[in-house]
Motif scaffolding. Structure first.
Motif, mmCIF file in Angstrom:
data_model
loop_
_atom_site.group_PDB
_atom_site.id
_atom_site.type_symbol
_atom_site.label_atom_id
_atom_site.label_comp_id
_atom_site.label_asym_id
_atom_site.label_seq_id
_atom_site.Cartn_x
_atom_site.Cartn_y
_atom_site.Cartn_z
ATOM 1 N N GLU A 1 0.849 -1.192 0.000
ATOM 2 C CA GLU A 1 0.000 0.000 0.000
ATOM 3 C C GLU A 1 0.888 1.246 0.000
ATOM 4 O O GLU A 1 1.722 1.415 0.887
ATOM 5 N N ILE B 1 0.925 5.179 0.406
ATOM 6 C CA ILE B 1 0.115 6.267 0.963
ATOM 7 C C ILE B 1 0.859 7.578 0.721
ATOM 8 O O ILE B 1 1.983 7.760 1.203
ATOM 9 N N ASN C 1 -8.391 8.200 -4.870
ATOM 10 C CA ASN C 1 -7.314 7.220 -4.962
ATOM 11 C C ASN C 1 -7.134 6.749 -6.399
ATOM 12 O O ASN C 1 -8.097 6.674 -7.170
ATOM 13 N N ASN D 1 -3.565 0.218 -5.183
ATOM 14 C CA ASN D 1 -2.656 0.390 -4.044
ATOM 15 C C ASN D 1 -2.067 1.793 -3.932
ATOM 16 O O ASN D 1 -1.125 2.003 -3.196
ATOM 17 N N HIS E 1 -2.888 5.327 -2.564
ATOM 18 C CA HIS E 1 -3.869 5.882 -1.636
ATOM 19 C C HIS E 1 -3.430 7.287 -1.233
ATOM 20 O O HIS E 1 -2.309 7.479 -0.765
ATOM 21 N N GLU F 1 -7.241 8.735 9.040
ATOM 22 C CA GLU F 1 -7.429 7.389 8.490
ATOM 23 C C GLU F 1 -6.300 6.485 8.981
ATOM 24 O O GLU F 1 -5.137 6.883 9.030
ATOM 25 N N TRP G 1 -7.594 -1.140 6.141
ATOM 26 C CA TRP G 1 -7.912 0.254 6.386
ATOM 27 C C TRP G 1 -9.023 0.402 7.417
ATOM 28 O O TRP G 1 -9.923 -0.438 7.486
ATOM 29 N N SER H 1 -11.475 3.652 8.669
ATOM 30 C CA SER H 1 -11.851 5.058 8.458
ATOM 31 C C SER H 1 -12.793 5.577 9.531
ATOM 32 O O SER H 1 -13.511 6.555 9.326
#
Length: 839
Positions: free
Chosen positions: A410, A412, A452, A456, A458, A464, A474, A476
C-alpha cells in the motif's frame, strides 16, 4: 503578621468570593486556633499548600515497563494513522500506535491539536518522535508537544533525525529551558533503533546537490590556481554579520535603525571547515527514511503434540517457547521446532520524504530501499508512506520507482493536494456562530481531497488508519466529513436561542433602515483566542489587524497561526501575507510566538517568487531575535529582509524611540506605535497603536491589571484584553500573572475605552467563558475566526444574550465546576482548621 478575625469571618469572606452558599458548620474556635489564619496570611506564596505542585507520579505504562525489567513483549495491535495529510495548513505527520507506546513521524505545527481528534487516547504514551527532514514543516509542533508531555508527567522523550537536530534542541533552550523535559537526541549514525514494538532502520538520502557540491570541492582542492583558491575561500567565509553579544550587561553597540536580523549573529561565525560541514549537511540537502520492522511473534506451543511426546505442563514448556531444547525422562531430546509452530513475521512499514526533484535519483539508487523492492521473506513492506509534493508523485521516474515494489504494498501519499476535513469541534462552533451574524462569524471554505488512483495508490486523509497487526487493512472510523446540517440540527432544539436570535435580527434590520457610515478598515481577525495550549475549539494567540487594504499588522503568532490563516483566507492567503508590514510579539512564552517561523518562511517564499525586496518589521523581545537567528544559522534559512526592533525600544520613555518609530509609522500610516511594559513575565509588553485618521486600538498581551496600560490607552476606541480566568480564581491569577474577567473589564472602564473585547481564555472555556454578572454594554467575547471592523464592533456586546442561550449547556457545566471547586476548597480549609484545633 497576626490577622485578628474569627474563622466564621473567614468562612463568610470565602463564600462571598466564590459566590457559593456554604452552611455554617464551623464552631467559634478558641483564640489559639487563630494561628491557622496567622500562618496562612504570613506564609510566602511559594510555600502555600495550593501552590506546591506534587511531583508527577510515574505513568502506568512506564511502571509496567520497569516491572518487566526491560523485557520486550511484541504488541498485539499496531496501526499507522495519518494525522496531518500534507497540505500547507496540515503538515504531514503519521502516528504509529502500539499497545503501550506511541511513535510520531514528523510533528509540524498543529499536530498536537489534530491528535485531540484522532481517536488515539493517552498522549502520555508518545515517547518517540522521528523527523524525516530538518524543516519547520516537520519540527514546528515539537516544541508545544514537548511542553504538553512534560505537563502530563512523561519522564523522557526521544527525538530521531538528521545531525542538525542537536542544534535545534540546543537552540530551544533560549526560550523554553524551563519547559523542557529530559530530551534524548539520536542521529542516523547511532541506528538501528530498537524499542519494544519494532526495529527502526534510518536511511540517509542526500540530494544530488550534495554530490555536485562534493565534486566541485574536490576539483577546487586539486587545483593550485589562485583563482580556484579565491573561489573556495569566498564560498566558505562569506560573512556580513553584525556581532551582538548575549551578555545583557555588555554595552550594546548601536546599529543602524531597523538593522537586518539576518545580518546579526549571537556567536562568532564558524570557521572554514565548520562552515563547509554545515553547508553540506544543510537541512534542504538531507532526508532520512525510516524502515520500521515490527518484532516477530513467537510461534504457539502445540500442547497436544507436546503431551504426546511425554511432556507435562510446566517449566519445560517455557524453555521450548523461548527456543531451548528439553530432555524427557526417557532421554528423548525435544527441540522447539518439534512442538512450536512457526513464528509470525512482523510486517515492515517505510516512512520517507522526497521533497524535490533533486532527491528522486538518490532514492532510485538507494540500496537499502531497493532491498525491499525485491522478493524475500519478510522484506516486502506492508505500506510505504510517501511525504512529497504532488509534482513528485506525478513524476514518471518516481512512479516507475514506486511500481518496483510488490503489487501488494500500500502506497500512501501525503501531498500538498491531500485536503481533509479536520477540526470538527471548531467547525461546530463556527457553524452555530454563523447563525448569529454571517459576516462577523464566517464559515471557512473547504477544499475536497484527491481520489485514490489504482488499487494500491492511496492519497492521505487525516485520521485514516492502516492497521499493521493483527490484521492488515484500512480503518476510516475517525475520518471526518463536512456536514454543517448536523450542527444546525443541534440548534433547532434550543427554543430560547431561536427566539432571542429573531429579536436580535429584527433590531439589526430596523437599524439598517437608518443609513450609517461604514468603513471596512481597521479590521480585526482572531486566529487564536486560547491560552497556554490549543484545544479543539480554540487555538493559541494570534490576531491580525488590517490597518488598510494593503497594510497588515500581526499581533502575536502562536503555534498554528499560519494554519488558521490559510483556513480563514483560503485563496487570498498569499495576498494577506504579502501585505504584512509588521509582526508584534508581546513576550517570550511559546504560545505567543512559536508560529512565527512558519509565517516568516512563507513570507520569504512569496518575496523571492515576486522578486520583492520590501522589508518586514518584527517588534519582539530580544530572546525571540536570538532564537530566530540561531535557527536561521544552524537549522534552516528562514530570514528575508526582516528588520528587528526590540519592543522595549518603543516605549514612551525609550531613548531610541524616535529613531526606530519613524519608519514603522510611515509603513503603517500610523500616528503612534507605543509598547507598554505589562505585569506578566520579564520583557512582556502591550501595544497601543494610533492611526493618522484618529482611531486608537490597544492590545494587552498577557498581563495582570496594569495601570501603565490604562494610562497609555486612555480613550481607546477598542481594547483587546486577555481574560484568562473567571472571577473567584484570584490565587491562580496571581500565580500565573493573568487577569480575571472582571479585572479585564475594569481595565477597559478605567481606560475609558469605547469597546472591550475579551480574549486569551483558559482552555477550561472552550466555547463560552463564565462572565461576571452585570457586564456592561460595551464588552464582547472573541472566538477563533471572528472578524469585525470598528464600524461593526458595537454589535458584539449585543450578541451576549444570544450567545448565552446558544452555549447554555456549556455555561451550566462551568457553573457546576465552579461550585465543586468552591466546595472542595471550603472543606480543605475546614480540615486544615480542624488539624490546628487538635494540636
Amino acid at each position: 503578621m497576626f490577622v485578628n478575625i474569627s474563622l466564621n469571618h473567614l468562612r463568610r469572606a470565602y463564600c462571598r468570593t466564590s459566590r457559593v452558599f456554604v452552611p455554617r458548620i464551623i464552631k467559634q474556635p478558641s483564640k489559639y486556633c487563630l494561628t491557622t489564619v496567622q500562618t496562612m496570611a504570613s506564609q510566602p506564596p511559594h510555600l502555600k499548600r495550593s501552590n506546591m505542585v506534587k511531583a508527577p507520579s510515574k505513568l502506568k505504562h512506564v511502571r509496567l515497563r520497569q516491572k518487566r525489567g526491560g523485557q520486550m513483549f511484541p504488541s498485539v495491535n499496531v496501526s499507522a494513522q495519518i494525522i496531518g495529510s500534507g497540505t500547507r495548513d496540515s503538515p504531514a505527520s503519521v502516528l504509529v500506535a502500539a499497545d503501550s507506546t506511541r511513535y510520531l513521524f514528523n510533528c509540524g505545527e498543529g499536530t498536537q491539536r489534530l491528535m485531540m481528534e484522532c481517536g488515539t487516547k493517552n498522549i502520555s504514551k508518545l515517547e518517540h518522535i522521528f523527523f524525516t527532514r530538518m524543516t519547520w514543516d516537520n519540527l514546528g509542533g515539537a516544541i508545544g508537544m514537548m511542553i504538553t508531555l512534560k505537563k502530563v508527567g512523561l519522564p523522557k522523550l526521544t527525538y530521531y533525525g538528521p545531525e542538525n537536530l542537536n542544534d535545534f534542541v540546543q537552540a530551544l533552550q533560549i526560550f523554553a529551558k524551563q519547559d523542557m523535559l529530559k530530551l534524548e537526541v539520536k542521529i542516523p549514525e547511532e541506528g538501528p533503533f530498537l524499542n519494544e514494538t519494532m526495529v527502526v532502520q534510518p536511511v540517509v538520502i542526500e540530494s544530488s546537490l550534495v554530490a555536485d557540491e562534493q565534486r566541485r570541492d574536490k576539483l577546487m582542492s586539486n587545483s593550485s590556481s589562485p583563482i580556484a583558491d579565491d573561489l573556495s575561500d569566498n564560498s566558505d567565509t562569506e560573512d556580513t554579520s553584525l556581532d551582538i553579544p548575549i551578555n545583557q550587561n555588555t554595552k550594546k553597540r548601536k546599529a543602524d535603525p531597523l538593522a537586518t536580523i539576518s545580518g546579526m549573529t549571537v556567536k562568532p561565525q564558524a570557521g572554514k571547515q565548520e562552515s563547509k560541514r554545515r553547508k553540506l549537511s544543510a537541512p534542504g540537502n538531507i532526508s532520512v527514511a525510516y524502515i520500521c520492522k515490527l518484532h516477530d511473534k513467537d510461534g504457539k506451543l502445540m500442547v497436544d503434540k507436546a503431551m504426546s511426546l511425554g511432556l507435562k505442563p510446566g517449566p519445560q514448556y517455557s524453555i521450548l517457547k523461548k527456543g531451548g531444547s528439553v530432555t524427557t525422562e526417557d532421554g528423548q531430546v525435544i527441540r522447539p521446532e518439534d512442538v512450536v509452530g512457526p513464528k509470525e513475521i512482523g510486517p515492515v512499514m517505510i516512512v520517507l520524504e522526497c521533497p524535490s526533484d533533486d532527491f528522486i535519483d538518490p532514492f532510485l539508487s538507494n540500496e537499502a530501499l531497493r532491498r525491499h523492492q525485491m522478493e524475500g521473506d519478510g522484506d516486502t513492506p506492508a505500506a510505504v508512506i510517501h511525504i512529497c509534493p504532488m509534482k513528485i508523485q506525478e513524476d514518471k521516474r518516481y512512479q516507475d520507482w514506486v511500481n518496483r515494489f510488490d503489487p501488494s504494498v500500500e502506497h500512501i501519499f501525503c501531498t500538498d493536494h491531500c485536503h481533509s476535513v479536520t477540526h470538527l469541534k471548531s467547525r461546530r462552533v463556527q457553524t452555530k456562530l454563523n447563525l448569529v451574524h454571517p459576516e462577523i462569524f464566517p464559515c471557512n471554505s473547504f477544499s475536497s481531497g484527491l481520489e485514490n488512483r489504482g488499487k494500491n495508490i492511496h492519497f492521505a486523509k487525516s485520521f485514516e488508519k492502516f492497521r499493521l497487526k493483527p490484521m492488515k487493512g484500512w480503518d476510516s472510523e475517525f475520518v471526518q466529513t463536512d456536514d454543517p446540517q448536523m450542527f444546525l440540527d443541534e440548534v433547532t432544539e434550543l427554543s430560547e436561542f431561536d427566539a432571542c436570535l429573531k429579536d436580535l435580527k429584527a433590531q439589526f434590520t430596523e437599524e439598517s433602515k437608518v443609513s450609517k457610515p461604514f468603513t471596512k478598515y481597521p479590521e480585526v481577525v482572531f486566529f487564536g483566542t486560547g491560552s497556554a495550549m490549543p484545544n479543539r475549539e480554540r487555538n493559541v494567540s494570534g490576531i491580525m489587524l488590517h490597518v488598510s487594504e494593503n497594510q497588515n499588522l500581526l499581533m502575536d503568532c502562536g503555534e498554528g497561526t499560519f494554519n488558521q490563516l490559510c483556513r480563514f483566507y483560503g485563496d487570498r492567503t498569499d495576498q494577506v501575507i504579502s501585505n504584512l508590514s509588521c509582526i508584534f510579539i508581546t513576550h517570550r512564552h511559546a504560545d505567543h510566538h512559536i508560529g512565527l517561523l512558519q509565517v516568516l518562511r512563507y513570507w520569504k517564499k512569496l518575496m523571492l517568487k515576486e522578486n520583492n525586496n520590501k522589508p518586514l518589521i518584527l517588534v519582539a523581545p530580544k530572546r525571540i531575535f536570538i532564537w530566530l537567528n540561531q535557527y536561521n544559522r544552524l537549522c534552516e534559512g528562514i530570514i528575508h529582509h526582516l528588520k528587528f526592533i526590540e519592543n522595549g525600544d518603543l516605549t514612551n520613555s525609550a531613548e531610541e524611540r524616535s529613531r526606530h518609530e519613524e519608519t514603522l509609522l510611515n509603513k503603517l500610516s500610523l500616528k503612534k506605535f507605543e509598547t507598554v511594559p505589562v505585569r506578566h513575565c520579564s520583557n512582556a509588553y502591550g501595544l497601543v497603536v494610533t492611526h493618522q485618521e484618529g482611531w486608537k486600538i490597544v492590545y494587552s498581551g498577557d498581563t495582570m491589571p496594569c495601570d501603565a496600560l490604562v494610562t497609555a490607552g486612555q480613550d481607546a476606541d477598542l481594547l483587546l484584553h486577555e481574560a484568562t480566568l473567571e472571577d473567584g480564581m484570584d490565587e491562580e491569577a496571581v500565580i500565573k500573572k493573568h487577569s480575571m474577567m472582571s479585572q479585564a473589564i475594569d481595565v477597559g472602564e478605567r481606560m475609558n475605552a469605547r469597546f472591550i473585547i475579551l480574549t486569551h481564555f483558559s482552555q477550561r472555556y472552550p466555547k463560552m467563558p463564565l462572565l461576571p454578572d452585570g457586564v456592561s454594554g460595551k464588552v464582547g467575547i472573541a472566538f477563533d475566526f471572528m472578524r469585525f471592523s470598528l464600524s461593526e464592533v458595537s454589535m458584539l456586546p449585543r450578541f451576549m444574550p444570544t450567545l448565552k442561550h446558544l452555549f447554555a449547556e456549556n455555561i451550566q457545566e462551568l457553573q457546576e465546576n465552579k461550585m465543586k471547586r468552591a466546595e472542595k476548597e471550603f472543606f480543605r480549609l475546614n480540615e486544615l482548621i480542624g488539624d490546628v484545633q487538635a494540636r
